[in-house]
Enzyme design. Structure first.
Site, PDB file in Angstrom:
ATOM      1  N   GLU A   1       1.768  -0.152  -4.883  1.00 35.87           N
ATOM      2  CA  GLU A   1       0.807   0.865  -5.318  1.00 35.87           C
ATOM      3  C   GLU A   1       1.504   2.222  -5.320  1.00 35.87           C
ATOM      4  O   GLU A   1       1.900   2.717  -4.265  1.00 35.87           O
ATOM      5  CB  GLU A   1      -0.393   0.914  -4.372  1.00 35.87           C
TER       6      GLU A   1
ATOM      7  N   ASP B   1       0.835  -1.199   0.000  1.00 42.01           N
ATOM      8  CA  ASP B   1       0.000   0.000   0.000  1.00 42.01           C
ATOM      9  C   ASP B   1       0.873   1.254   0.000  1.00 42.01           C
ATOM     10  O   ASP B   1       1.862   1.335   0.732  1.00 42.01           O
ATOM     11  CB  ASP B   1      -0.891  -0.027   1.249  1.00 42.01           C
TER      12      ASP B   1
END
Length: 548
Positions: free
Chosen positions: A280, A212
């Protein structure tokens, strides 16, 4: 740190399994509820793994299921090495891994390393005073002489990225919610603690990670102000017009070069296990460039994804060419992972207002692009974005910016497995988010019985990719566009495949390249060559041809 199920790393495993892989993203709260509390869980995933295996995907990515107060639905972690009771237990995770591996599916989990919950013991200790062992584990800074925050950095969720803490009489940084303080990666002990987290899950059989906000890990040590971003460059994917975060160029609050050193350490931890990661990259202006930096060579991350194809506007032929050419320029040594939908953006069936034929075309297109692929649960059913009423909203982003931006709950509503009840077979209880009534007629069980359903097209497209190495791992010759038709060739060894896509509802004529070609992919609706040798594309039609 204990590792209850230590597995001996297998050096003989295929360390390149990720290259060209198709990864299926599971948002566990909304996938399958096994215990009737209205929230999906790990044993629900176990129950549905045969369905996932039937799609032919290589791996699953499970969004966070760690201990959490759920202010941001698991992206605010209070214990990295345990499962929140809402989702089950560590034994349930072991059951996911065991079942997935038996079905030939690898398991990737979502690691949230840039920040924790403010209820994490690390932060509780860090904020207690300025002299404890973890005093430097988070980003603390003194106020300016006038008492205002140390600089102009903003939070993605709106307002200042700094929160005053009376215990220490300092501000702490939070790029996201106030309850999500940022870890200080300039502190070596923080990096080592997070590498231990990775080791913990790898030792439980995890095959890799989705990382993330991978470019948020490290901040500018001097805390310099971000410069303003000109209005014409404000192209963020999420809430571009209503969020002041999009008014800055974030060159100091994230995207720091020191991050590469940490990523090399993480890769070294993963390497003996044959594990892979997809990062990401959250940056609207430099996403592809950062993707190239983070995936260059064999000592950084294997894959990253940016947001170019998660954008609001449907990609035209010229836009697809522009993106792929930029990838060739800034990430030629790296590896992209492409997605059209995920848990953070409006589902692409709605975002791009796609008729069924266009959904089929884009499903085939993504399977032909150079890179790996992420599919989001329900995408294979063609689910549109659900319209969630304000009183049912759970997402703090949507609650903050309503009604101009309704948040991310519309793509997070429960999967629809059957149409026999209002909960779509997801749960016997009231779901945490309502099941969209318009989703029920698109349920998986109904599509299984319909040979022409989109679900079967996804299976065929995934199988086609896997049966042609040129599409899975091959090179490409550079993408081109002719009107609404985007085309390119993929090559691996002796296999060369020509790919062309009519990215519009307007019929087009097109010529195959010179050479001997055999049209393939009839099961995907591949265009036919007419007697004059030309290809006649119907709306949203594709052409796939094998060089012979």
């Amino acid at each position: 740190m204990s590792t209850a199920l230590a597995n001996t790393p297998d050096m003989a495993i295929d360390k390149d399994w990720w290259r060209g892989a198709v990864i299926y993203q599971i948002y566990p709260r909304s996938f399958q509820d096994s215990n009737g509390d209205g929230v999906g869980d790990l044993l629900g995933i176990v129950q549905r793994l045969p369905y996932i295996a039937s799609l032919g995907v290589d791996a699953i990515w499970i969004s966070p299921f760690f201990m959490s107060p759920m202010k941001d639905f698991g992206y605010d972690v209070s214990d990295y090495c345990d499962v929140d009771p809402m989702f089950g237990s560590l034994a349930d995770f072991d059951a996911v891994v065991e079942t997935a591996h038996r079905l030939g599916i690898r398991v990737m989990i979502d690691l949230v390393l840039s920040h924790t919950s403010d209820q994490h013991p690390w932060f509780v200790e860090s904020r207690s005073n300025r002299d404890n062992d973890k005093a430097n584990w988070y980003v603390w800074a003194d106020p300016k002489p006038d008492g205002t925050p140390p600089n102009n950095w903003l939070s993605i969720f709106g307002g200042s990225g700094w929160q005053w803490d009376a215990r220490r009489e300092q501000y702490y940084l939070h790029n996201f919610l106030v309850s999500q303080p940022d870890l200080n990666f300039h502190e070596p002990a923080v990096q080592e603690a997070l590498l231990d987290v990775a080791r913990f899950w790898l030792n439980r059989g995890c095959d890799g990670f989705r990382l993330d906000t991978i470019n948020f890990y490290i901040h500018d040590k001097e805390l310099r102000d971000n410069p303003p971003l000109p209005k014409e460059k404000r192209n963020a994917t999420i809430a571009p017009s209503v969020n002041p975060y999009n008014h800055q160029e974030h060159i100091y609050s994230k995207n720091q070069p020191e991050n590469l050193d940490f990523l090399r350490k993480l890769r070294a931890v993963m390497e003996p296990y044959g594990a892979a990661a997809v990062g990401e990259v959250g940056d609207a202006q430099r996403g592809l460039e950062i993707m190239g930096q983070y995936t260059a060579g064999d000592d950084l991350m294997q894959m990253c994804y940016a947001f170019e194809f998660l954008a609001q506007d449907q990609p035209t032929a010229s836009r697809i060419v522009e993106v792929m050419r930029q990838v060739d320029e800034v990430a030629s040594e790296g590896w992209a992972c492409w997605a059209f939908s995920n848990h953070d953006v409006t589902r692409h069936a709605t975002r791009w207002n796609l008729p069924p034929a266009a959904q089929r075309m884009f499903a085939t297109l993504i399977m032909c692009l150079r890179g790996s692929v992420c599919l989001y649960q329900g995408e294979e059913l063609g689910l549109p974005e659900a319209d969630v009423a304000f009183e049912d909203l759970q997402d703090p982003y949507g609650i903050e910016f309503w009604p101009e931006y309704k948040g991310r709950d519309g793509c997070r509503t429960p999967m629809v497995w059957e149409a026999s009840n209002q909960n779509g077979g997801f749960s016997t209880a009231k779901p945490w988010l309502p099941v969209a009534s318009e989703h029920l007629h698109m349920a998986a069980a109904l599509q299984e019985e319909e040979p022409g359903a989109l679900l079967h097209h996804y299976r065929k497209a995934i199988a086609f990719r896997h049966s042609h190495p040129a599409l899975a791992v091959g090179s490409h010759d550079g993408m081109k566009a002719d009107g609404d038709v985007v085309y390119f060739t993929r090559t691996e060894g002796q296999q060369t495949i020509f790919c062309a896509f009519n990215v519009s509802e307007t019929p087009s004529d097109f010529d195959l390249p010179d050479g001997n070609w055999t049209i393939i992919g009839a099961e995907l609706g591949s265009a036919h060559q007419s007697a004059d040798g030309r290809l006649h594309f119907g709306p949203w039609q594709v052409c796939l041809a094998l060089k012979t």
